[in-house]
Write a protein that holds these residues in place. Structure first.
Motif, PDB file in Angstrom:
ATOM      1  N   ALA A 148       1.000  -1.220   0.133  1.00  0.00           N
ATOM      2  CA  ALA A 148      -0.008  -0.285  -0.275  1.00  0.00           C
ATOM      3  C   ALA A 148       0.546   1.261  -0.203  1.00  0.00           C
ATOM      4  O   ALA A 148       0.493   2.784  -0.339  1.00  0.00           O
ATOM      5  CB  ALA A 148      -0.622   0.550   1.182  1.00  0.00           C
ATOM      6  N   THR A 149       1.920   1.011   0.966  1.00  0.00           N
ATOM      7  CA  THR A 149       2.637   2.291   0.659  1.00  0.00           C
ATOM      8  C   THR A 149       3.124   2.228  -0.568  1.00  0.00           C
ATOM      9  O   THR A 149       3.816   4.149  -1.365  1.00  0.00           O
ATOM     10  CB  THR A 149       3.903   2.442   1.822  1.00  0.00           C
ATOM     11  OG1 THR A 149       3.561   2.725   3.144  1.00  0.00           O
ATOM     12  CG2 THR A 149       5.143   3.389   1.878  1.00  0.00           C
ATOM     13  N   ARG A 150       3.705   1.393  -1.149  1.00  0.00           N
ATOM     14  CA  ARG A 150       4.494   1.548  -2.366  1.00  0.00           C
ATOM     15  C   ARG A 150       3.556   2.775  -3.462  1.00  0.00           C
ATOM     16  O   ARG A 150       3.747   3.214  -4.714  1.00  0.00           O
ATOM     17  CB  ARG A 150       4.610   0.402  -3.396  1.00  0.00           C
ATOM     18  CG  ARG A 150       5.771   0.054  -4.470  1.00  0.00           C
ATOM     19  CD  ARG A 150       6.550   0.965  -4.988  1.00  0.00           C
ATOM     20  NE  ARG A 150       7.617  -0.288  -4.194  1.00  0.00           N
ATOM     21  CZ  ARG A 150       8.165  -1.262  -4.297  1.00  0.00           C
ATOM     22  NH1 ARG A 150       8.200  -1.425  -5.729  1.00  0.00           N
ATOM     23  NH2 ARG A 150       9.216  -1.320  -4.045  1.00  0.00           N
ATOM     24  N   ILE A 151       2.139   2.174  -3.135  1.00  0.00           N
ATOM     25  CA  ILE A 151       1.062   2.929  -4.615  1.00  0.00           C
ATOM     26  C   ILE A 151       0.704   4.518  -4.256  1.00  0.00           C
ATOM     27  O   ILE A 151       1.114   4.702  -4.951  1.00  0.00           O
ATOM     28  CB  ILE A 151      -0.399   1.858  -3.935  1.00  0.00           C
ATOM     29  CG1 ILE A 151       0.153  -0.102  -4.893  1.00  0.00           C
ATOM     30  CG2 ILE A 151      -1.423   2.610  -4.603  1.00  0.00           C
ATOM     31  CD1 ILE A 151      -1.319  -0.130  -4.699  1.00  0.00           C
ATOM     32  N   GLY A 152       1.085   4.578  -3.060  1.00  0.00           N
ATOM     33  CA  GLY A 152       0.646   5.718  -2.300  1.00  0.00           C
ATOM     34  C   GLY A 152      -0.492   6.130  -1.045  1.00  0.00           C
ATOM     35  O   GLY A 152      -0.587   6.881  -1.580  1.00  0.00           O
ATOM     36  N   CYS A 153      -0.673   4.991  -0.841  1.00  0.00           N
ATOM     37  CA  CYS A 153      -1.921   4.879  -0.163  1.00  0.00           C
ATOM     38  C   CYS A 153      -1.680   5.886   1.167  1.00  0.00           C
ATOM     39  O   CYS A 153      -0.210   5.651   1.764  1.00  0.00           O
ATOM     40  CB  CYS A 153      -2.671   3.699   0.138  1.00  0.00           C
ATOM     41  SG  CYS A 153      -3.126   2.604  -1.168  1.00  0.00           S
ATOM     42  N   SER A 154      -2.123   6.112   2.621  1.00  0.00           N
ATOM     43  CA  SER A 154      -2.477   6.796   3.466  1.00  0.00           C
ATOM     44  C   SER A 154      -2.838   5.029   4.254  1.00  0.00           C
ATOM     45  O   SER A 154      -4.143   4.682   3.433  1.00  0.00           O
ATOM     46  CB  SER A 154      -3.216   7.352   3.229  1.00  0.00           C
ATOM     47  OG  SER A 154      -3.221   8.440   2.786  1.00  0.00           O
ATOM     48  N   VAL A 155      -1.959   4.750   5.064  1.00  0.00           N
ATOM     49  CA  VAL A 155      -2.101   3.556   5.778  1.00  0.00           C
ATOM     50  C   VAL A 155      -2.135   3.599   6.426  1.00  0.00           C
ATOM     51  O   VAL A 155      -1.419   5.231   8.084  1.00  0.00           O
ATOM     52  CB  VAL A 155      -0.755   2.591   5.567  1.00  0.00           C
ATOM     53  CG1 VAL A 155      -1.079   1.162   6.083  1.00  0.00           C
ATOM     54  CG2 VAL A 155      -0.768   2.469   3.887  1.00  0.00           C
ATOM     55  N   VAL A 156      -3.406   3.191   7.260  1.00  0.00           N
ATOM     56  CA  VAL A 156      -3.913   2.809   8.594  1.00  0.00           C
ATOM     57  C   VAL A 156      -3.222   1.171   9.563  1.00  0.00           C
ATOM     58  O   VAL A 156      -3.798   0.625   9.836  1.00  0.00           O
ATOM     59  CB  VAL A 156      -5.172   3.348   8.743  1.00  0.00           C
ATOM     60  CG1 VAL A 156      -5.603   3.378  10.205  1.00  0.00           C
ATOM     61  CG2 VAL A 156      -5.818   4.667   8.186  1.00  0.00           C
ATOM     62  N   PRO A 157      -2.479   1.241   9.915  1.00  0.00           N
ATOM     63  CA  PRO A 157      -1.788  -0.209  10.430  1.00  0.00           C
ATOM     64  C   PRO A 157      -2.283  -0.246  11.787  1.00  0.00           C
ATOM     65  O   PRO A 157      -2.370  -0.664  12.927  1.00  0.00           O
ATOM     66  CB  PRO A 157      -0.046   0.776  11.008  1.00  0.00           C
ATOM     67  CG  PRO A 157      -0.472   2.078  11.495  1.00  0.00           C
ATOM     68  CD  PRO A 157      -1.341   2.760  10.175  1.00  0.00           C
ATOM     69  N   THR A 158      -3.829  -0.761  11.872  1.00  0.00           N
ATOM     70  CA  THR A 158      -4.958  -0.902  12.877  1.00  0.00           C
ATOM     71  C   THR A 158      -4.313  -2.200  13.825  1.00  0.00           C
ATOM     72  O   THR A 158      -4.285  -2.111  14.784  1.00  0.00           O
ATOM     73  CB  THR A 158      -5.898  -0.958  13.122  1.00  0.00           C
ATOM     74  OG1 THR A 158      -6.522  -2.028  11.388  1.00  0.00           O
ATOM     75  CG2 THR A 158      -7.054   0.654  12.571  1.00  0.00           C
ATOM     76  N   SER A 159      -3.465  -3.150  12.589  1.00  0.00           N
ATOM     77  CA  SER A 159      -3.108  -4.657  13.053  1.00  0.00           C
ATOM     78  C   SER A 159      -4.592  -5.685  13.306  1.00  0.00           C
ATOM     79  O   SER A 159      -5.432  -4.780  13.931  1.00  0.00           O
ATOM     80  CB  SER A 159      -1.405  -4.337  14.219  1.00  0.00           C
ATOM     81  OG  SER A 159      -1.515  -5.830  13.976  1.00  0.00           O
TER      82      SER A 159
END
Length: 433
Positions: A148-159
């Protein structure tokens, strides 16, 4: 358009030339750097120079899970630890964990594979992606995060876990994509219903689910209860985690990242390759992995391969959705049964919830199966007579479709333990030999 059109839509012959080049490099790399593989190849009388075609992969030794455990922690690592930038591992609940070291190059390749996966699911740079896979040693959380980071998304790492909070964040952050195991998606949908939250009214539009087997019927259940498109990710810790294969908008088989993985389907008894289109055990050889290359790794997953150009334009080899595993197959009254078959039948019964466990006991010389499945609240509240009626209905359905006699036991709603990661579907109470 695919994330990487050059490789995902490459003419098959051109890609196979690339695969052969990488296969030769991988075999030589493993032979020169990993004593385990050198010994295994020498035992078979195979040298790296003997690999002259893709078909020659069948000359290579088969690698099994116990080989990885026997060489724990880094006996199969092909590079010095100073070149390792990340280590993941399996849970190790059935023995020593499977370790997965990565070089910086391995990490880059993993992010590329995961970006393809998420892009094919319809995830784009302006999306907010809530990642409810477990972070830590488990490959899922960080693998999806990297993609998701490679695509450029805003990642919410909730686990994983904290389900009520997950739902609150879906509402407050206006999450577009949700990532988790399919069983946890159902857990979340159920909790949302309890909270009076209609997930179908949220901006959430897509989920990418993997890490455990799930049937087409469960996919439909997830889609209906969450109001999303449910997409699939497939991978293994032994091969570097998720990103091995993925489905696209056609949802007609999983595209294998062939520039990174060479796939075979083999006879599980002889390990002889089967023709394209025949069902058997899935085996992978990694093609660009530096820290821990894998030669003909037995997945124990049952599927078939298909060579066709997809409506999405990708020319990547496809694998069918997994139909079971050679190691979770049950033999009931002489009939081979996979848990996925039971699941499909249960999801056809409107009076029960998609929460179940299979209990296997020994009865004389035969295995005996009990299916515990949660009744819908109105069925359970109706009392024992109604429960008995539905239990017979399910037992007759199982008997009619699979030819086996199973004891069906309806249990009250919410009794079966919910999953925050991989669901435990089989309780084996047979005496250990």
């Amino acid at each position: 358009m695919p994330w990487n059109e050059e490789f995902e839509c490459m003419p098959v012959e051109q890609r196979q030339k690339f695969q052969l080049e990488k296969l030769k490099e991988t075999v030589a790399w493993a032979y020169d750097r990993i004593p385990f593989y050198k010994n295994k190849l020498d035992e078979k009388g195979v040298k790296p120079d003997d690999i002259r075609s893709l078909e020659d992969v069948s000359k290579l030794p088969v690698t099994v899970k116990t080989d990885l455990r026997d060489n724990y922690p880094f006996g199969l690592c092909a590079v010095p630890m100073k070149d390792v930038v990340r280590v993941h591992a399996s849970s190790g609940t059935t023995g020593k964990p499977i370790t997965g070291p990565y070089t910086r190059e391995d990490m880059d390749h993993w992010a590329e594979c995961m970006a393809r996966n998420l892009w094919a699911a319809g995830i784009r740079p302006d999306d907010i992606v809530q990642n409810a896979y477990g972070y830590g040693l488990f490959t899922g959380g960080m693998g999806f995060h990297e993609g998701a980071t490679r695509i450029g998304c805003s990642v919410v790492p909730t686990s994983s876990g904290q389900t009520q909070r997950q739902i609150t964040l879906l509402q407050d952050f206006k999450t577009d994509a949700f990532l988790s195991t399919p069983s946890y998606a159902l857990t979340l949908a159920e909790r949302a219903e309890d909270m009076g939250v209609n997930l179908r009214e949220l901006p959430l539009r897509v989920g990418v689910f993997g890490a455990e087997p799930w049937t087409p019927a469960m996919r439909k259940e997830v889609e209906e209860r969450m109001g999303i498109k449910a997409m699939e990710a497939f991978g293994l810790t032994e091969l570097g985690g998720p990103g091995v294969s993925f489905d696209c908008e056609a949802q007609d088989g999983l595209h294998i990242n062939e520039d990174y993985y060479l796939a075979e389907v083999v006879d599980p008894e002889t390990f002889e390759p089967l023709p394209i289109g025949e069902k058997g055990e899935l085996i992978f050889t990694s093609l660009q992995r530096k820290a821990m290359p894998m030669l003909r790794y037995r997945t124990k997953d049952i599927t078939r391969l298909r060579r066709e150009t997809c409506s999405c334009g990708r020319t990547l080899l496809k694998m069918d959705k997994l139909s079971g595993r050679t190691d979770d197959m049950l033999i009931i009254s002489g009939v081979n049964i996979f848990p996925s078959q039971i699941e499909s039948l249960l999801l056809e019964i409107p009076e029960v919830e998609p929460q179940y466990v299979l209990v296997v006991r020994k009865k004389g010389y035969l295995d005996h199966l009990t299916v515990r499945v949660e009744a819908k609240k109105e069925i359970y509240d109706a009392g024992p007579e109604k429960e008995a009626e539905i239990e017979k209905k399910i037992a007759d359905h199982v008997k009619g479709m699979l030819g086996i006699t199973a004891r069906i036991r309806l249990v009250e709603p919410k009794l079966i333990e919910r999953s925050e990661g991989k669901a435990k579907r089989i309780i084996d109470e047979r005496p250990k030999e």
